[in-house]
Design a protein around this motif. Sequence first.
Motif, PDB file in Angstrom:
ATOM      1  N   ALA A  21       0.835  -1.198   0.000  1.00 50.32           N
ATOM      2  CA  ALA A  21       0.000   0.000   0.000  1.00 50.32           C
ATOM      3  C   ALA A  21       0.873   1.252   0.000  1.00 50.32           C
ATOM      4  CB  ALA A  21      -0.921  -0.007   1.213  1.00 50.32           C
ATOM      5  N   ALA A  22       1.899   1.288   0.830  1.00 53.17           N
ATOM      6  CA  ALA A  22       2.717   2.486   0.984  1.00 53.17           C
ATOM      7  C   ALA A  22       3.429   2.882  -0.301  1.00 53.17           C
ATOM      8  CB  ALA A  22       3.741   2.281   2.107  1.00 53.17           C
ATOM      9  N   ILE A  23       3.932   1.900  -1.054  1.00 57.02           N
ATOM     10  CA  ILE A  23       4.713   2.265  -2.247  1.00 57.02           C
ATOM     11  C   ILE A  23       3.843   2.679  -3.431  1.00 57.02           C
ATOM     12  CG2 ILE A  23       6.689   0.857  -1.555  1.00 57.02           C
ATOM     13  CD1 ILE A  23       5.825  -1.222  -3.653  1.00 57.02           C
ATOM     14  N   ILE A  24       2.506   2.645  -3.241  1.00 65.21           N
ATOM     15  CA  ILE A  24       1.620   3.262  -4.232  1.00 65.21           C
ATOM     16  C   ILE A  24       0.806   4.385  -3.588  1.00 65.21           C
ATOM     17  CG2 ILE A  24       1.518   1.245  -5.742  1.00 65.21           C
ATOM     18  CD1 ILE A  24      -1.234   0.592  -4.598  1.00 65.21           C
ATOM     19  N   GLY A  25       1.275   4.827  -2.394  1.00 70.28           N
ATOM     20  CA  GLY A  25       0.690   5.991  -1.761  1.00 70.28           C
ATOM     21  C   GLY A  25      -0.610   5.768  -1.036  1.00 70.28           C
ATOM     22  N   GLY A  51      14.508 -14.020  -6.966  1.00 71.76           N
ATOM     23  CA  GLY A  51      14.086 -13.305  -8.157  1.00 71.76           C
ATOM     24  C   GLY A  51      13.604 -11.900  -7.885  1.00 71.76           C
ATOM     25  N   GLU A  52      13.114 -11.627  -6.670  1.00 71.13           N
ATOM     26  CA  GLU A  52      12.646 -10.276  -6.364  1.00 71.13           C
ATOM     27  C   GLU A  52      13.797  -9.276  -6.358  1.00 71.13           C
ATOM     28  OE1 GLU A  52       8.753  -9.554  -5.549  1.00 71.13           O
ATOM     29  OE2 GLU A  52       9.658 -10.680  -7.181  1.00 71.13           O
ATOM     30  N   GLU A  53      15.011  -9.748  -6.089  1.00 71.63           N
ATOM     31  CA  GLU A  53      16.153  -8.841  -6.025  1.00 71.63           C
ATOM     32  C   GLU A  53      16.481  -8.219  -7.376  1.00 71.63           C
ATOM     33  OE1 GLU A  53      17.937 -13.002  -6.670  1.00 71.63           O
ATOM     34  OE2 GLU A  53      16.189 -12.101  -5.696  1.00 71.63           O
ATOM     35  N   PHE A  54      15.919  -8.775  -8.464  1.00 73.14           N
ATOM     36  CA  PHE A  54      16.069  -8.133  -9.778  1.00 73.14           C
ATOM     37  C   PHE A  54      14.715  -7.964 -10.463  1.00 73.14           C
ATOM     38  CE2 PHE A  54      16.903 -12.704 -10.269  1.00 73.14           C
ATOM     39  CZ  PHE A  54      16.033 -13.059 -11.297  1.00 73.14           C
ATOM     40  N   TRP A  78       2.768  -3.406 -11.937  1.00 79.40           N
ATOM     41  CA  TRP A  78       2.226  -3.312 -13.298  1.00 79.40           C
ATOM     42  C   TRP A  78       0.699  -3.335 -13.275  1.00 79.40           C
ATOM     43  CZ3 TRP A  78       4.820  -2.093 -17.601  1.00 79.40           C
ATOM     44  CH2 TRP A  78       4.175  -2.257 -18.846  1.00 79.40           C
ATOM     45  N   PHE A  79       0.130  -4.256 -12.494  1.00 79.86           N
ATOM     46  CA  PHE A  79      -1.326  -4.345 -12.399  1.00 79.86           C
ATOM     47  C   PHE A  79      -1.923  -3.109 -11.716  1.00 79.86           C
ATOM     48  CE2 PHE A  79      -0.793  -9.247 -12.193  1.00 79.86           C
ATOM     49  CZ  PHE A  79      -0.609  -9.280 -13.569  1.00 79.86           C
ATOM     50  N   SER A  80      -1.093  -2.410 -10.911  1.00 76.37           N
ATOM     51  CA  SER A  80      -1.539  -1.187 -10.237  1.00 76.37           C
ATOM     52  C   SER A  80      -1.312   0.048 -11.103  1.00 76.37           C
ATOM     53  CB  SER A  80      -0.797  -1.026  -8.899  1.00 76.37           C
ATOM     54  OG  SER A  80      -1.021  -2.118  -8.041  1.00 76.37           O
ATOM     55  N   HIS A  81      -0.914  -0.173 -12.367  1.00 81.37           N
ATOM     56  CA  HIS A  81      -0.667   0.907 -13.328  1.00 81.37           C
ATOM     57  C   HIS A  81       0.472   1.817 -12.867  1.00 81.37           C
ATOM     58  CE1 HIS A  81      -4.325  -0.451 -15.261  1.00 81.37           C
ATOM     59  NE2 HIS A  81      -4.983  -0.275 -14.127  1.00 81.37           N
ATOM     60  N   VAL A  82       1.462   1.202 -12.251  1.00 80.46           N
ATOM     61  CA  VAL A  82       2.684   1.894 -11.841  1.00 80.46           C
ATOM     62  C   VAL A  82       3.797   1.409 -12.756  1.00 80.46           C
ATOM     63  CG1 VAL A  82       4.394   2.154 -10.017  1.00 80.46           C
ATOM     64  CG2 VAL A  82       1.959   2.169  -9.448  1.00 80.46           C
ATOM     65  N   TYR A  83       4.440   2.327 -13.450  1.00 76.25           N
ATOM     66  CA  TYR A  83       5.410   1.915 -14.469  1.00 76.25           C
ATOM     67  C   TYR A  83       6.840   2.357 -14.169  1.00 76.25           C
ATOM     68  CZ  TYR A  83       0.900   1.171 -16.633  1.00 76.25           C
ATOM     69  OH  TYR A  83      -0.393   0.763 -16.862  1.00 76.25           O
ATOM     70  N   ASP A  84       7.044   3.173 -13.108  1.00 73.00           N
ATOM     71  CA  ASP A  84       8.415   3.482 -12.682  1.00 73.00           C
ATOM     72  C   ASP A  84       8.867   2.385 -11.707  1.00 73.00           C
ATOM     73  OD1 ASP A  84       6.584   4.267 -10.784  1.00 73.00           O
ATOM     74  OD2 ASP A  84       7.734   6.017 -10.127  1.00 73.00           O
ATOM     75  N   ILE A  85       8.936   1.182 -12.235  1.00 71.76           N
ATOM     76  CA  ILE A  85       9.109  -0.004 -11.392  1.00 71.76           C
ATOM     77  C   ILE A  85      10.457   0.011 -10.682  1.00 71.76           C
ATOM     78  CG2 ILE A  85       9.335  -2.525 -11.452  1.00 71.76           C
ATOM     79  CD1 ILE A  85       7.097  -2.540 -13.543  1.00 71.76           C
ATOM     80  N   GLU A  86      11.500   0.465 -11.341  1.00 68.90           N
ATOM     81  CA  GLU A  86      12.808   0.503 -10.685  1.00 68.90           C
ATOM     82  C   GLU A  86      12.757   1.363  -9.428  1.00 68.90           C
ATOM     83  OE1 GLU A  86      17.391   2.098 -11.487  1.00 68.90           O
ATOM     84  OE2 GLU A  86      15.975   1.968 -13.157  1.00 68.90           O
ATOM     85  N   ARG A  87      12.159   2.542  -9.542  1.00 71.29           N
ATOM     86  CA  ARG A  87      12.116   3.469  -8.414  1.00 71.29           C
ATOM     87  C   ARG A  87      11.287   2.887  -7.257  1.00 71.29           C
ATOM     88  NH1 ARG A  87      13.349   8.760  -8.268  1.00 71.29           N
ATOM     89  NH2 ARG A  87      13.563   8.824 -10.540  1.00 71.29           N
ATOM     90  N   ARG A  88      10.129   2.336  -7.569  1.00 73.77           N
ATOM     91  CA  ARG A  88       9.267   1.789  -6.508  1.00 73.77           C
ATOM     92  C   ARG A  88       9.891   0.545  -5.870  1.00 73.77           C
ATOM     93  NH1 ARG A  88       3.935   4.114  -6.915  1.00 73.77           N
ATOM     94  NH2 ARG A  88       4.153   5.755  -8.480  1.00 73.77           N
ATOM     95  N   ALA A  89      10.565  -0.277  -6.690  1.00 71.00           N
ATOM     96  CA  ALA A  89      11.200  -1.469  -6.142  1.00 71.00           C
ATOM     97  C   ALA A  89      12.302  -1.089  -5.155  1.00 71.00           C
ATOM     98  CB  ALA A  89      11.767  -2.331  -7.262  1.00 71.00           C
ATOM     99  N   PHE A 108      -5.047 -11.338  -3.748  1.00 72.21           N
ATOM    100  CA  PHE A 108      -4.980  -9.891  -3.928  1.00 72.21           C
ATOM    101  C   PHE A 108      -3.653  -9.349  -3.403  1.00 72.21           C
ATOM    102  CE2 PHE A 108      -6.016  -5.573  -2.228  1.00 72.21           C
ATOM    103  CZ  PHE A 108      -6.232  -4.951  -3.441  1.00 72.21           C
ATOM    104  N   ARG A 109      -2.918  -8.682  -4.296  1.00 74.41           N
ATOM    105  CA  ARG A 109      -1.646  -8.047  -3.975  1.00 74.41           C
ATOM    106  C   ARG A 109      -0.616  -9.021  -3.399  1.00 74.41           C
ATOM    107  NH1 ARG A 109      -3.081  -1.874  -1.803  1.00 74.41           N
ATOM    108  NH2 ARG A 109      -3.952  -1.171  -3.806  1.00 74.41           N
ATOM    109  N   LYS A 110      -0.651 -10.263  -3.838  1.00 73.18           N
ATOM    110  CA  LYS A 110       0.319 -11.257  -3.393  1.00 73.18           C
ATOM    111  C   LYS A 110       1.337 -11.602  -4.485  1.00 73.18           C
ATOM    112  CE  LYS A 110      -1.879 -11.836   0.498  1.00 73.18           C
ATOM    113  NZ  LYS A 110      -1.348 -11.278   1.761  1.00 73.18           N
ATOM    114  N   GLU A 111       1.065 -11.206  -5.736  1.00 73.44           N
ATOM    115  CA  GLU A 111       1.923 -11.603  -6.843  1.00 73.44           C
ATOM    116  C   GLU A 111       3.313 -10.982  -6.697  1.00 73.44           C
ATOM    117  OE1 GLU A 111      -1.315  -9.332  -8.543  1.00 73.44           O
ATOM    118  OE2 GLU A 111      -0.407  -8.916  -6.596  1.00 73.44           O
ATOM    119  N   ARG A 112       4.204 -11.365  -7.592  1.00 71.81           N
ATOM    120  CA  ARG A 112       5.541 -10.772  -7.559  1.00 71.81           C
ATOM    121  C   ARG A 112       5.446  -9.251  -7.628  1.00 71.81           C
ATOM    122  NH1 ARG A 112      10.175 -13.472  -7.630  1.00 71.81           N
ATOM    123  NH2 ARG A 112      10.209 -15.705  -8.149  1.00 71.81           N
ATOM    124  N   LEU A 113       6.463  -8.584  -7.067  1.00 75.97           N
ATOM    125  CA  LEU A 113       6.442  -7.125  -6.969  1.00 75.97           C
ATOM    126  C   LEU A 113       6.269  -6.473  -8.333  1.00 75.97           C
ATOM    127  CD1 LEU A 113       6.784  -4.550  -5.278  1.00 75.97           C
ATOM    128  CD2 LEU A 113       9.274  -4.807  -5.558  1.00 75.97           C
TER     129      LEU A 113
END
Length: 660
Positions: free
Chosen positions: A431-435, A519-522, A489-500, A479-484
Motif C-alpha cells: 500500500a505504501a509504495i503506491i501511496g 528473483g525479487e532482487e532483480f 504493473w497491475f496497479s498501473h505503476v510503471y516506474d518499477i525501478e524506483r518503486r522497487a 490480492f496483492r500477493k503476486e511478484r512485486l
Amino acid sequence: MVFDLLERRKKKFTLWIPSGKRFTPSLVLGTFNDCPHATINELFTGPLKSSDTPDLWELDPKDINPPLQNGTVYHYWFELQSTSPSYPANFRVADPFAYTVDYRTIKTRNKHTHPPSVVKFRDDSNGTLWPCDIDGHEPSPVQVPPQDAMPVNNHLVIYELPCSWAKHDPEGGVDGMQIDVGTFSDVLALFDKEVAGQRFREIPQVASGAIVASLGINALELLPAADAWPRGAWGYATSHYYAPDSDLGTSSELVTLVESIHKMKIRFFTDVVMAFGYDPYVSIAFTQFHLNPDYEKDNPDSYVSHSGELRNPWGGTLWRYMQQTNTYNPESGTLENVHPSWAFHHGHLYRWMSDFCIDGLRLDSIENIANYDFIKSYKEKAWSLYQARYGNGPSEFLVIGEEIRNVPIDMISQGTLNTLWNEPFQGRLRAAIIGESSHGDNFEWTVRRMINCTLDSAHPFTDGAQAVNYITSHDVEGFRKERLFDFLWFSHVYDIERRAKLAFACLLTAVGIPMILAGEEFCDQMDRPVTQKQVDPVNYERLVSGWRSRVFDYVATLVELRKKCPALGYNDTEFIHLDQSRGGKIIAWKRGAPDQAPVVVVANFTDQDTPGEKYFVENWPEREREDWREITQKREVPRGWVGREPLMNWEAKIYTYWRG
C-alpha cells in the motif's frame, strides 16, 4: 542424543505399525538393473518378524536367503495385506523412514505410487545397513561449523529459494519458457562461481556468476527439500520425510551444498510441511497417522486453529495429531502412550539436524497443522538438538511458523514458536509504495507499523527476531500477493525501478528479519497465470544489464548494511520527521539504540520531488558531525547538507556514520 528406531535400522529392516492390526508385513528386496530398461531384479520376498516390542516388525539381513553381498546396494519395499477394496490384496509401500528412494523404475509418478527404498549392505562390525545414495555413495554428515561462526538472528537476511526454475526455450515451447527443476548443484552454483551447476549450466548468469553470493544474503531457506512425488513443483507434496528430494539430488550433494554455504557464513534453513502429506503411512496405518475431516466432523483434530473451518489437505492427506496409542515409542524404544504422528515427525527432525546440520526451520501452514502442543514439542525438540550440537550457545537458530491469513502471536508469547511470518508487513508495504494506507490506519501509521512491528497493537511482536518481513513470498496467489513487478504493473505503476528500490529500502531497514523471495532482487516477473500456488518458476536469465541490474546492486548494498550495522539489529526506532504539507507522506525514521551510530531513512512516498535546492528534516540526530554518508549512492555527505538533501519522487535515502 539418539532416536531408537533410527539406530535399529542400522542393523535390521524395520517397520513400525502402531495400528493393532495382526497381519504380517513382508520385505521385498532386489537390485537395480538399468539394461535394457530400469527395473528391479527381485531376489527375496519374506515375512518380517514381530520384535520383542509390540507393533515393531524387524528382519535381520542375516536371515535373508540368498545371503546379501557385502557392498551391494539393495532396493526394497514392504508388502502388506489390504483390508480395503480400494487396494489390491497385497500392495507395496516405501519404507516410511527411508533415507533414499529411487523413482527410476516408476513409469507414471503420482501420489499413489511407491518408489523402492535404497540401502547398502555392509557386513562389518559397525553395522549392516548403511544409508547411501542410489549410486552407492555413502554420505558423511555435514561437518558442524564452529560455534559463533554463523550470523545471529537479528542480523539475518533470508533468501527463500524454490528449485523450480525457468530458461528460454529456443524452440518456442509453452509460453516461450522451458521449465526444469534445479538440483542441489544448481543451488550451489548460485553461491560459487566455480560451480557451473547441472541443469542450468548453459545460463550465463548461473554458470559464470554467483548470483546469490553477490547479493550477500546470510541465510538460505530452501523450499521443502524432503522428497515429494511431483516434478517441477515447489516441494509441498512431501512423500518421504527422511529422504532429500530425488529430483534435486542426493544426500551427498546436499551435504556438499550445506558445507559450502556454511564456509561462507550462510545459515541453512529448510521448509517442513506437516499439515498434510503423501507418505507411506497413508496406506500402512491411516487411522493412526491421518484423517479425513469430512468423515470426522466431531473430532477437534479436523478443524483449523482460530476458526471453525475444516482443515484443508490441499490434495494430500491430513496428519492426525490428537491420536494417542499405547505402542512402541520409536524415539525412546520403550512401550508407552505415544502420539504416532508426533514420533514420526520428531524422527525426521533428528535425521535432518544430525546429518544436514540445519540452522533453522520454517513450518508450513501452522494453523492447518492445528495442534499447538505438537508444534511446541517439535520446536523444543529442534532446540534440544541444536543445543546438543553447541551447548547453550548464542541465538543462531530459529523455528519459524508460517500463516498467511492470521498472525497467531500467542504462539510466540506461549513459547510455541520463536518467530512468525509477519503477513501484515506485505500489505502495508505494498500500500505504501503506491501511496495508500492499509489495515484501517492512516498513511502515517501504515508506515510506522510497517517499519516497527512492535507498534502493531493487533499483533504485538516484542522483538525483531520474532517477525519475518517480506515484500513477496512463495504464496503468490491472491490480492496483492503476486511478484512485486506484477503487482506494480497491475496497479498501473510503471516506474518499477524506483518503486522497487523504495520497497527494499523499507524492508531492509524495518524491525524484523527480512526475507527475499528468489528473483525479487532483480524484479523477476510472472510468466504464467496464477491458477494455484507455487507454479511460476524463477527466471535468472532476466538478471542482465539495465534497470534490473541496478535494482540488484541497490538491494545488495542494503543487504550488506542490514547484516553488519549494529543499529539495524536492535528494535529501537524513532520517527523523527513527518511532512504534513505533503499529506504526511514524507517520513523519516531513525534506527538504533542511544549509544549506537544510528541509521536514518528519509522516504518520499509521493509523485513529486521535494521543492527547492534543499529539504530540511527536523530532529536529525548529531547534525554537526562531518562523517555522515548516504548508503545507497555510496557517498559522503558534506556537513552543510546533513539532514538537508532533496528527495526525488518515490525515493528513499539512507544515512549513517557507522563504518563497518
